[in-house]
Scaffold this active site. Structure first.
Site, PDB file in Angstrom:
ATOM      1  N   ARG A   1       2.720  -7.564   2.097  1.00 20.15           N
ATOM      2  CA  ARG A   1       3.572  -8.543   2.777  1.00 20.15           C
ATOM      3  C   ARG A   1       2.973  -8.958   4.121  1.00 20.15           C
ATOM      4  O   ARG A   1       3.335  -9.996   4.671  1.00 20.15           O
ATOM      5  CB  ARG A   1       4.982  -7.978   2.967  1.00 20.15           C
TER       6      ARG A   1
ATOM      7  N   LEU B   1       0.814  -1.212   0.000  1.00 23.04           N
ATOM      8  CA  LEU B   1       0.000   0.000   0.000  1.00 23.04           C
ATOM      9  C   LEU B   1       0.849   1.265   0.000  1.00 23.04           C
ATOM     10  O   LEU B   1       0.596   2.207  -0.761  1.00 23.04           O
ATOM     11  CB  LEU B   1      -0.925   0.003   1.223  1.00 23.04           C
TER      12      LEU B   1
ATOM     13  N   ASP C   1      10.862   3.832   4.852  1.00 24.69           N
ATOM     14  CA  ASP C   1      10.734   2.396   5.093  1.00 24.69           C
ATOM     15  C   ASP C   1      11.976   1.906   5.820  1.00 24.69           C
ATOM     16  O   ASP C   1      13.098   2.134   5.362  1.00 24.69           O
ATOM     17  CB  ASP C   1      10.541   1.619   3.795  1.00 24.69           C
TER      18      ASP C   1
ATOM     19  N   LEU D   1     -66.595   8.110   7.784  1.00 28.34           N
ATOM     20  CA  LEU D   1     -66.823   9.112   6.750  1.00 28.34           C
ATOM     21  C   LEU D   1     -66.838   8.485   5.361  1.00 28.34           C
ATOM     22  O   LEU D   1     -67.516   8.980   4.457  1.00 28.34           O
ATOM     23  CB  LEU D   1     -65.708  10.168   6.837  1.00 28.34           C
TER      24      LEU D   1
ATOM     25  N   GLY E   1     -58.392   9.568   0.414  1.00 25.82           N
ATOM     26  CA  GLY E   1     -57.378  10.222  -0.415  1.00 25.82           C
ATOM     27  C   GLY E   1     -56.232   9.287  -0.752  1.00 25.82           C
ATOM     28  O   GLY E   1     -55.706   9.293  -1.875  1.00 25.82           O
TER      29      GLY E   1
ATOM     30  N   HIS F   1     -56.198  15.330   5.478  1.00 28.78           N
ATOM     31  CA  HIS F   1     -54.904  14.892   4.949  1.00 28.78           C
ATOM     32  C   HIS F   1     -54.525  15.831   3.814  1.00 28.78           C
ATOM     33  O   HIS F   1     -55.165  15.852   2.763  1.00 28.78           O
ATOM     34  CB  HIS F   1     -55.024  13.448   4.446  1.00 28.78           C
TER      35      HIS F   1
ATOM     36  N   LYS G   1      -4.969  -0.827  16.368  1.00 31.78           N
ATOM     37  CA  LYS G   1      -5.659  -0.285  15.205  1.00 31.78           C
ATOM     38  C   LYS G   1      -6.914   0.501  15.588  1.00 31.78           C
ATOM     39  O   LYS G   1      -7.237   1.515  14.966  1.00 31.78           O
ATOM     40  CB  LYS G   1      -6.012  -1.410  14.224  1.00 31.78           C
TER      41      LYS G   1
ATOM     42  N   TYR H   1      -2.722  -6.328  17.758  1.00 26.89           N
ATOM     43  CA  TYR H   1      -2.931  -5.561  16.526  1.00 26.89           C
ATOM     44  C   TYR H   1      -4.292  -4.853  16.541  1.00 26.89           C
ATOM     45  O   TYR H   1      -4.407  -3.671  16.196  1.00 26.89           O
ATOM     46  CB  TYR H   1      -2.830  -6.534  15.352  1.00 26.89           C
TER      47      TYR H   1
END
Length: 713
Positions: A198, A20, A39, A495, A514, A386, A167, A163
Site C-alpha cells: 500500500r 510484506l 497492525d 636470460l 615459464g 618463478h 530508514k 523517510y
C-alpha cells in the site's frame, strides 16, 4: 538438510495487516510459529485506525491450522505489543519491525509534523518495540530481530528526506543492537525490500508493481529469523526473488601529511584528492575497532617516519598487446577456435586467460617490496626463480583499457637453501572493482636460513594429477624464436634470448619463459575443454618444474574431473616434466572433437612408447639407421597425431621434427598396429595405399627391426 521450522517460537510482526508484513506472518505461521499480528489499521499516511486488517490475517492463519492473535497498538507503544505476545504465549523469540507510513514532500516543504510522524513510526517505533523485547531475549538467551530499511535510506530519493533519514537511521540502530546483543545470542539484521504494498501502489509503474510480490521476499526475512542463520548486523536487499548483501566500504585514502609535526593545508587535500576518493582496493571494515585500528596504524607510521604511499601500478593495454601475447604463446589462425585470440574483428575476440597474469607481474616488478622482503638480506633478480603461479577471475575482464594492481607480500618461508616469497596481487578495473587475483610464489636462491617458518598457510596449493592415463594428450611444437616473440609482451630478461646471459645463469642456451609455457598449456586446454572460450576459465594454478628450450615440443596431458581439468606439461625431446601440480577450474566444460594437435590417446601410442624404450636401450642401433622420420597417424580419415623418430640423434617423441624430415609416412592408427604386430606387411600396405611415403622411400625400409614389436607388446 530438511525444512526450516519455527515450532515452539513466537514471532511478532508489526504492520502485518497487508503487504510484506502479512506475507511474513503467514509464512511464520505455516512453519509452526505462533504469531502476533500487529497492525494499527491506518492509512499509508498514518491517519485513522481499524482492527479489520489484523483480524483478517489472524483469521486466515487460523483457517490454515496456525496459531495467531491480533494486536492493534501503535508501534510507538512497543511495550504493549510485546505484552500481547507474553500474555498470550508466554514468550517472544522473533521481532520483525515492518510497520511504516509515508508523508512524501520535497525537502523544502517538509513540515515538523511530516518529519516527526515518519520518524515516530519507522525509527522510534522500531526502537521502542525492540527495547521492550530486548530484556526478554536477554533473559532467555535467544532473540532474532529484523529492521526494515529502504533503498531510499541507502541511496536517497527525491521527496523522501524524512523517510530516507529514518530508514538509514535503522541501519545504525541495527549495528549497535547487533553488537550489544551478540553475547546473549540476540541477532539483529536489516531487510531492504522492494515490494508491492500500500506504500508503493501508486509510486511504482504497474508492470513492475505486479512483479514485486511480497511473498518473494518473505523467505529471506524468515531465514534471517531462523536459529540456523549466522548473520548478525547484516543489511540484506531483496526484490522479485533476488537477494544480496549490502556493505559500507571505505577507500584506502591518503595521508595528507608526511610528519607528525606537520599540519594539513587545503592544498594538501587538493593534491591528494584523487587518492582520497579512489575506490580502487577499497576495504570492508567490519567494526569501529577496525576503523580506529587503521587510523592508529597511520598515526604510528607518522610518528616513526615510515610513511609509504601504497604501491599501485597501472597496466594499460590495447587489442594489439593481447594479439601479440597470443602469438607469443603459440596461437595460430590454422588451429580450431583460435582466430578469436588473433583478430580484433572476430565476433568472439578475447584475450587468452593467462594474459591477465601480466598486470600482476608488472606490478611486482615495479614494486620495491621484494627487495626488502627478508630482513638483513639483499635480493637481486639473478637469485629469483618463478616457482608457482595462480590466477583467479572475480569479474568480467576488459579486452583493452587500464587495469590497476596492488601487491602485497603475505608470507615469507625459510626453505634452508632459499626463501619462498608469496605475493598476492589484486587487480581492479577502472571502476575500482576487483576483477582478478594473482598469486606468485618466488623462490630466492641462497636467501634461506633467516629463522623464518618453513611452512605456511597462504599459498594456494597445487594438486596431484589423477592416477590414471590422461583423458587427452595434446602436443605442439614451440618455435626456435618463441622466447624472442614472447619477450615482447613484457618480460625482457636477457636470460631468454642472450646466450652469454644464459651461460652466466647456468644454462647451456637461452630458455623459454615459464609463463610462456603456461600460456601454451592453458591455450591448449581451453581449446580442448572450453571450445576456445576463455570466459569459461575461473582459475589456473601451476608449478614450474624445469625449463623448456625454444624449439622443443610440449606435450600437455589432460584429465577431467567434473569442471576441474588437471594438466601436466612435458618437454618431449628431453622427456622432462616442465609444469606439474597444475589445474584449471572452468565454469562449464565444452568438449570438442579432437583434431590435429589435440588428439586423444591412440592404440599406436603404445607402439611408439615401445620404440622409445628400444631406442633408449640401444641408441647406437638407432643411429646406425640414421634419418629423421615423421609419422602422421590418422583416425577416421583425419590426421590425429604426429610422431618424430629422429634416429640421427636417437630421439623419439610426439610432435613434428625440428627440421625437415628425411621421410614422411602416413598411416591409419589401426593399420600401424597391424604392421607393427607383423599382421600387415609394409610392402602390401604401401601397394594397397594404406601406407603413404614421401621423401627418401629407400631409407624407410631400414625401419623394420625397430618397428617390429615383441610378443609381450
Amino acid at each position: 538438510m530438511g525444512d526450516l521450522r519455527f515450532d515452539g517460537r513466537v514471532a511478532v510482526v508489526t504492520g502485518a495487516g497487508a503487504g510484506l508484513g502479512k506475507s511474513y506472518a503467514l509464512l511464520f505461521a505455516s512453519r509452526g510459529a505462533k504469531v502476533v499480528v500487529n497492525d494499527l489499521g491506518g492509512g499509508r499516511h498514518g491517519d485513522g485506525s481499524s482492527s479489520k486488517a489484523a483480524d483478517a490475517v489472524v483469521d486466515e492463519i487460523r483457517r490454515n491450522g496456525g496459531t495467531a492473535v491480533a494486536d492493534y497498538n501503535s508501534v510507538v507503544d512497543g511495550e504493549k505489543i510485546v505484552k500481547t505476545a507474553l500474555d498470550n504465549f508466554g514468550r517472544i523469540d522473533i521481532l520483525v519491525n515492518n510497520a511504516g507510513i509515508l508523508r512524501d514532500k520535497s525537502f523544502a516543504r517538509i513540515s515538523d509534523q511530516d518529519w516527526d510522524l515518519v520518524h515516530a513510526v519507522h525509527l522510534k517505533g522500531s526502537f521502542k518495540t525492540t527495547q521492550a523485547a530486548f530484556p526478554v531475549f536477554k533473559k532467555q538467551g535467544y532473540g532474532r530481530i529484523v529492521m526494515t530499511s529502504s533503498n531510499s535510506g541507502l541511496y536517497g530519493n527525491f521527496g523522501q528526506a524524512n523517510y530516507s533519514a529514518a530508514k538509514l537511521g535503522l541501519v545504525g540502530l541495527t549495528n549497535t543492537i547487533a553488537i550489544e546483543g551478540a553475547k546473549n545470542n540476540i541477532h539483529c539484521n536489516v531487510i531492504v525490500p522492494t515490494a508491492a504494498s500500500r506504500l508503493t501502489e501508486d509510486i511504482l509503474p504497474p508492470d513492475l508493481f505486479a512483479e514485486l510480490k511480497p511473498e518473494l521476499i518473505a523467505p529471506v526475512v524468515a531465514y534471517l529469523c531462523h536459529e540456523s542463520c549466522p548473520e548478525n548486523g547484516a543489511v540484506i536487499e531483496s526484490a522479485a526473488g533476488w537477494a544480496g548483501k549490502c556493505q559500507i566500504i571505505r577507500a584506502n585514502g591518503s595521508l595528507l601529511r608526511t610528519k607528525i609535526t606537520d599540519g594539513v593545508s587545503v592544498e594538501n587535500v587538493r593534491d591528494n584528492w584523487q587518492q582520497v576518493t579512489s575506490m580502487t582496493g577499497a576495504e570492508i571494515l567490519a567494526s569501529i575497532q577496525d576503523a580506529t585500528g587503521a587510523l592508529m596504524t597511520s598515526l604510528d607510521n607518522l610518528r616513526s617516519g615510515d610513511v609509504k604511499k601504497e604501491e599501485m601500478d597501472v597496466f594499460e593495454f590495447t587489442e594489439k598487446d593481447t594479439i601479440l601475447y597470443a602469438l607469443g604463446t603459440g596461437a595460430s589462425t590454422k588451429k580450431d577456435n583460435e582466430m578469436r585470440f588473433l583478430y580484433e574483428n572476430d565476433e568472439n575476440f578475447t584475450p587468452l586467460p593467462t594474459f591477465y597474469i601480466l598486470p600482476g607481474m608488472q606490478a611486482m616488478f615495479a614494486s620495491s617490496q621484494l627487495e626488502s622482503a627478508i630482513p638483513g638480506k639483499t635480493i637481486s633478480l639473478a637469485q629469483v626463480l618463478h616457482g608457482e603461479q595462480y590466477i583467479e577471475f572475480l569479474g568480467e575482464v576488459p579486452t583493452e583499457g587500464k587495469l590497476i594492481s596492488k601487491t602485497n607480500i603475505v608470507e615469507v618461508l625459510d626453505k634452508g637453501s632459499g626463501a619462498a616469497i608469496v605475493q598476492d596481487v589484486e587487480t581492479f578495473n577502472d571502476k575500482g572493482e576487483l576483477i582478478i587475483r594473482n598469486q606468485t610464489v618466488t623462490f630466492v636462491v641462497g636467501a634461506g636460513n633467516f629463522g623464518g617458518p618453513r611452512t605456511g598457510t597462504k599459498i594456494v596449493p597445487c594438486q596431484s594429477k589423477p592416477s590414471r592415463q590422461p583423458d587427452v594428450s595434446i602436443s605442439e611444437k614451440t618455435s626456435v624464436d618463441q622466447a624472442a616473440l614472447y619477450r615482447l609482451s613484457g618480460d625482457r630478461n636477457p636470460l631468454h634470448i642472450d646466450p652469454n646471459m644464459a651461460l652466466v645463469a647456468g644454462f647451456k642456451e637461452p630458455i623459454l619463459h615459464g609463463l610462456c609455457t603456461l600460456g601454451f598449456s592453458v591455450r591448449i586446454l581451453v581449446r580442448a575443454f572450453a571450445g576456445g572460450d576463455s570466459s569459461l576459465v575461473k582459475a589456473v594454478k601451476a608449478r614450474f618444474m624445469k625449463p623448456v628450450i625454444p624449439g622443443q615440443t610440449l606435450k600437455v596431458d589432460l584429465w577431467r574431473e567434473n569442471n576441474r581439468i588437471y594438466f601436466e606439461t612435458t618437454a618431449v625431446e628431453s622427456n622432462t616434466v616442465v609444469i606439474g601440480g597444475a589445474y584449471v577450474d572452468l565454469t562449464s566444460v565444452q568438449v570438442v572433437e579432437p583434431t590435429m594437435g589435440s588428439a586423444t590417446a591412440l592404440e599406436s601410442d603404445a607402439i611408439f612408447q615401445f620404440i622409445i624404450d628400444q631406442v633408449k636401450a640401444d641408441p647406437n642401433k638407432a643411429k646406425s639407421i640414421g634419418g629423421v622420420f615423421l609419422y602422421k597417424i590418422t583416425k577416421n580419415g583425419k590426421e590425429a597425431k604426429q610422431w618424430t623418430m629422429d634416429l640421427k640423434n636417437a630421439k623419439v617423441y610426439e610432435g613434428a621434427p625440428e627440421g625437415k624430415p628425411s621421410t614422411t609416412l602416413t598411416i591409419a592408427d589401426e593399420d600401424f598396429m597391424l604392421m607393427a604386430q607383423g599382421k600387415l606387411q609394409p610392402q602390401a600396405a604401401f601397394m594397397k595405399g594404406k601406407l603413404k611415403i614421401t621423401g627418401n622411400i629407400m631409407l624407410a625400409q631400414k625401419l623394420a627391426p625397430i618397428l617390429k614389436a615383441n610378443a609381450k607388446l
